[in-house]
Design an enzyme around this catalytic site. Structure first.
Site, PDB file in Angstrom:
ATOM      1  N   SER A   1      -1.867  57.035  29.208  1.00 32.42           N
ATOM      2  CA  SER A   1      -1.721  55.429  28.729  1.00 32.42           C
ATOM      3  C   SER A   1      -0.463  55.204  28.547  1.00 32.42           C
ATOM      4  O   SER A   1       0.543  56.291  28.475  1.00 32.42           O
ATOM      5  CB  SER A   1      -2.605  55.235  27.683  1.00 32.42           C
ATOM      6  OG  SER A   1      -1.739  55.629  26.602  1.00 32.42           O
ATOM      7  N   ASP A   2      -0.099  53.877  28.496  1.00 29.36           N
ATOM      8  CA  ASP A   2       1.431  53.507  28.093  1.00 29.36           C
ATOM      9  C   ASP A   2       1.226  53.470  26.371  1.00 29.36           C
ATOM     10  O   ASP A   2      -0.036  53.590  25.902  1.00 29.36           O
ATOM     11  CB  ASP A   2       1.960  52.154  28.337  1.00 29.36           C
ATOM     12  CG  ASP A   2       3.346  52.212  28.180  1.00 29.36           C
ATOM     13  OD1 ASP A   2       3.940  52.813  27.355  1.00 29.36           O
ATOM     14  OD2 ASP A   2       4.054  50.964  29.002  1.00 29.36           O
ATOM     15  N   TYR A   3       2.211  53.424  25.652  1.00 29.97           N
ATOM     16  CA  TYR A   3       2.134  53.725  24.269  1.00 29.97           C
ATOM     17  C   TYR A   3       1.266  52.687  23.467  1.00 29.97           C
ATOM     18  O   TYR A   3       1.462  51.316  23.724  1.00 29.97           O
ATOM     19  CB  TYR A   3       3.805  53.212  23.818  1.00 29.97           C
ATOM     20  CG  TYR A   3       4.207  53.687  22.662  1.00 29.97           C
ATOM     21  CD1 TYR A   3       5.259  54.808  22.808  1.00 29.97           C
ATOM     22  CD2 TYR A   3       3.863  53.349  21.230  1.00 29.97           C
ATOM     23  CE1 TYR A   3       5.651  55.299  21.401  1.00 29.97           C
ATOM     24  CE2 TYR A   3       4.450  53.898  20.112  1.00 29.97           C
ATOM     25  CZ  TYR A   3       5.300  54.951  20.252  1.00 29.97           C
ATOM     26  OH  TYR A   3       5.750  55.669  19.230  1.00 29.97           O
ATOM     27  N   THR A   4       0.290  53.135  22.810  1.00 26.07           N
ATOM     28  CA  THR A   4      -0.831  52.525  22.250  1.00 26.07           C
ATOM     29  C   THR A   4      -1.670  51.732  23.293  1.00 26.07           C
ATOM     30  O   THR A   4      -2.091  50.708  22.611  1.00 26.07           O
ATOM     31  CB  THR A   4      -0.307  51.746  21.046  1.00 26.07           C
ATOM     32  OG1 THR A   4       0.561  50.921  21.488  1.00 26.07           O
ATOM     33  CG2 THR A   4       0.229  52.750  19.961  1.00 26.07           C
ATOM     34  N   SER A   5      -1.359  51.631  24.498  1.00 28.58           N
ATOM     35  CA  SER A   5      -2.019  50.839  25.297  1.00 28.58           C
ATOM     36  C   SER A   5      -3.733  50.702  25.308  1.00 28.58           C
ATOM     37  O   SER A   5      -4.366  49.700  25.797  1.00 28.58           O
ATOM     38  CB  SER A   5      -1.477  50.580  26.883  1.00 28.58           C
ATOM     39  OG  SER A   5      -2.037  51.758  27.267  1.00 28.58           O
TER      40      SER A   5
END
Ligand code: BGC
Length: 751
Positions: A297-301
């Site tokens: 995932s992207d950062y906290t996505s």
């Protein structure tokens, strides 16, 4: 974070003999690299099965977790314990051999199953030796140079204990307000695909278990660059046709080049966030493209699915992301927190979890981490910022520079010049030279233009005046700048953006030079001294006044560690610039999105007819078109020939032209091939890049350049979204940019 349930081996009902067999499968004595590729792959799958059979649910969820380290490369205090318990399989930002080895030792020597960590990091355009920002590198139109930069970045990263780069960013960007345009390859899917391939090959090589390679990550899947209004993280709404024809191709090229990982994006796409989008993550990526690596995932996505409004709580967010195909969760911990309960409630299946673990282990095996988990401190010292790497950074930076204007041959400047005024807020700013994603790059390594000029011209007097700050609203430094100009034979003005004005979370609504820099340029230009504007920026800027009034302009992007030397090489003719714009330069921000491969409309612009597609206040054309760039020499492109007047729909054709250096210096021309499908079942762009080659020619030399056109390049998605080559006329255009083209046509006929 759930507590681990550490099952004793006897719980698996295994005899001692079978444990030994399993261990032998997981840790064979023969290194996997020495075997044939197919055997190696099935060997890896066997080892994964053996491991999976032994893993507890908590350990499986641990493999799906990635957590952030400190910005300086250290891991966080809580992380060793998580690793020891098998609850953390990856970090980002942890780097440097000491840090990575310390954490790896815990994984490999103290955790129950000894599964190594994978250390990820944003190595976007260099690790410690910083190359031009990716948009700048792409302006070289030289995939070999781009591949070389990625390969050096990989060698430095791996030497520093990093296994995995979150690059290349292959998002197409048609909107220069979006700051992340700096991180990609610009507006064109073909150029973007060529560069995606080059970067993946550079990072990974043919075998990323090598000690100078890393596994790459194609990001951000997908259409992140289509953010509405150019505002970062904003919503996107893109038709499937445009996805397939514009946004997907560089990702597909990355898959074809063997990219090991993907990153899901922040944006929602047609109502479904891309970090919970089964169509893109599973149907396209795994189904159509057969990608067998993993998606992070992207950062906290994953957690952000709640704010998107498609998940009510953390459990639902985890359920949606994992079921859609996001295997590893970056920073938020929802898989870990809710995995067990979701499994119990049958909102996740064991198979889904196992498959995600399998994909991650597969890449860890392919990286050779089970066999060689540690990095070597001596190697780290030898490789990073080596003289050879620094020399390559200078060369590649010079190749990325684009000459936008050169009236009356102001450039190159003579090295015999007695005095030079160097003016502007970017003339001596080390931190801006390395751009917004600096990897482990340090401002103090960077050569500014002032330093570059001093070493290029040890005898000359350099009259340096800053003039103003980048975002200044006052003019008190102008006087000194004007005085420096008056006292000098020539003037170089270094203006543009600060590095933080582009990149992530750095969208702008204006593309003008920030602050009062344009007033500074005007004041200096008024001295009448021969002036060259050196632009430093992460995106196209609206520079109409400069384009009209100053005789010479160099676009240098943020050129990296060796920026100042590379720019000086170009200014004084040691390098003849040959870069071309990978993105259209608009005249006004209101023209955006402005891109060369647009559709014709039913009312194409006609200056004699009001009721055609244009503006009342600004011409509809760009200031500088896609593919544009000059040289200190001149080229002629002539004699366009096609190998056949007609071909069948499954046929191929060769396009050839002569390119000749008709000037007085050796130089590079980028010969560009465009096509247009004139009449088709769906409207086609007015032109589409389908080939290019950067050619070096001595003065007076001529070369024949051939391009192959095959069905893959001639086809498009029809009304049913099937990829087809339709019969009819194809216009072929070749030239030094997307506007100055010579033409011919051929027919595609029914078989
Ligand atoms: C960016 C990614 C990056 C990640 C990790 C995110 O904010 O969007 O491109 O790889 O952070 O640093």
């Amino acid at each position: 974070m759930p507590q681990p349930r550490l099952s004793p081996l006897s719980n698996f009902g295994l005899t001692i003999v079978s444990v030994i067999v399993l261990l032998a499968a997981i840790f064979p004595t023969q290194p996997i690299r020495t075997r044939g590729a197919a055997a190696q792959r099935s060997d890896i799958e066997r080892r994964i099965n053996a491991l999976l059979a032994r893993m507890t649910l908590a350990e499986k969820l641990g493999q799906l977790q990635q957590l952030d380290g400190h910005a300086d490369g250290r891991f966080k205090d809580e992380q060793p314990e998580l690793v020891r318990k098998g609850l953390l399989g990856s970090t980002l930002n942890v780097r440097g051999v000491k840090n990575t080895n310390d954490l790896q030792r815990i994984a490999v020597e103290q955790s129950r199953l000894k599964i190594p960590m994978i250390f990820g990091f944003d190595v976007i355009h260099g690790y410690r030796t910083v190359f031009p920002i990716p948009l700048g590198e792409t302006a070289s139109w030289d995939p070999a140079a781009v591949k070389r930069a990625a390969s050096i970045a990989a060698a430095e990263s791996r030497a520093a204990g990093v296994h995995w780069t979150f690059a290349p960013m292959v998002d197409i960007a048609r909107d220069a307000r979006w700051g992340r345009i700096a991180e990609g390859s610009g507006e064109d899917p073909y150029l973007g695909s060529v560069m995606a391939r080059a970067r993946v090959q550079g990072f990974q090589g043919t075998d990323y278990s090598a000690n100078d390679k890393v596994v790459a990550c194609a990001k951000h899947w997908v259409a992140y660059g289509a953010a509405e209004a150019g505002r970062d993280y904003n919503t996107t709404d893109v038709s499937e046709r445009t996805l397939r024809e514009v946004y997907f191709p560089p990702f597909k090229a990355a898959v074809d080049a063997g990219v090991g990982t993907f990153m899901s994006a922040f944006n929602s796409l047609n109502g479904v966030p891309t970090s919970a989008n089964p169509f893109t993550l599973t149907d396209i990526l795994r189904g159509e493209w057969k990608f067998d690596g993993f998606v992070v995932s992207d950062y906290t996505s994953v957690e952000e699915l709640i704010k998107h409004g498609v998940a009510a709580d953390g459990a639902e967010a985890a359920q949606e992301a994992l079921n859609a195909g996001v295997d590893m969760e970056m920073v938020s911990r929802l898989y870990n927190r809710h995995g067990a309960e979701l499994l119990k409630q049958r909102r996740l299946t064991q198979q889904t979890i196992d498959e995600a673990v399998r994909r991650i282990l597969r890449i860890k095996f392919r990286l050779g981490l089970f066999d060689k988990p540690y990095a070597d401190e001596a190697r780290e010292r030898a490789v990073i910022l080596s003289p050879a790497n620094v020399a390559a950074a200078r060369e590649i930076a010079a190749r990325s520079i684009v000459l936008l204007k050169n009236e009356k041959h102001v450039l190159p400047l003579a090295k015999s010049v007695k005095s030079v005024a160097l003016i502007g807020p970017l003339a001596d700013s080390q931190k801006d030279m390395i751009g917004s994603w600096t990897g482990d790059g340090r401002a103090e390594d960077a050569i500014t233009l002032l330093q570059g000029l001093k070493s290029k011209l040890p005898q000359a007097k350099i009259n340096y005046a800053k003039g103003c700050e980048i975002g200044c609203d006052r003019a008190e430094g102008f006087e000194e700048a004007v005085r420096a100009a008056r006292e000098s034979d020539v003037v170089i003005l270094a203006v543009g953006e600060s590095a933080e004005m582009s990149g992530e979370a750095a969208s702008r609504t204006s593309l003008d030079l920030p602050g009062r820099q344009l007033d500074l340029v005007r004041a200096v230009q008024a001295t009448g001294k021969p002036t060259t504007v050196v632009l430093m920026n992460g995106r196209p800027l609206t520079i109409n006044w400069i384009a009209e009034n100053t005789p010479a302009i160099l676009e240098t992007w943020f050129a990296g560690t060796q920026a100042g030397n590379a720019i000086a090489d170009v200014l004084f003719g040691d390098v003849n610039p040959g870069g071309k714009l990978p993105v259209t330069f608009p005249r006004a921000v209101g023209q955006i999105p402005l891109y060369y491969n647009h559709f014709n409309t039913g009312r194409p612009p006609d200056s004699n007819n009001k009721y055609t597609s244009k503006y009342t206040d600004v011409p509809w054309t760009p200031l500088f078109p896609f593919g544009y760039g000059l040289s200190y020499t001149q080229f002629k492109i002539t004699n366009l020939q096609l190998s056949a007047p007609r071909i069948p729909a499954n046929g191929k054709l060769t396009v050839s032209v002569d390119v000749e250096n008709v000037g007085k210096r050796a130089g590079d021309e980028v010969v560009q091939l465009y096509i247009r499908d004139v009449v088709a079942s769906v409207a086609r762009p007015v032109k589409e890049l389908k080939g290019f080659e950067r050619v070096r020619l001595e003065p007076g030399m001529k070369r024949r350049v051939d391009f192959a056109l095959n069905p893959e390049q001639l086809g498009f998605y029809n009304r049913k979204l099937r990829f087809v080559v339709e019969p009819g006329e194809i216009k072929v255009m070749v030239g030094p940019n997307s506007q100055d083209l010579i033409e011919s046509t051929f027919q595609v006929v029914e078989r």
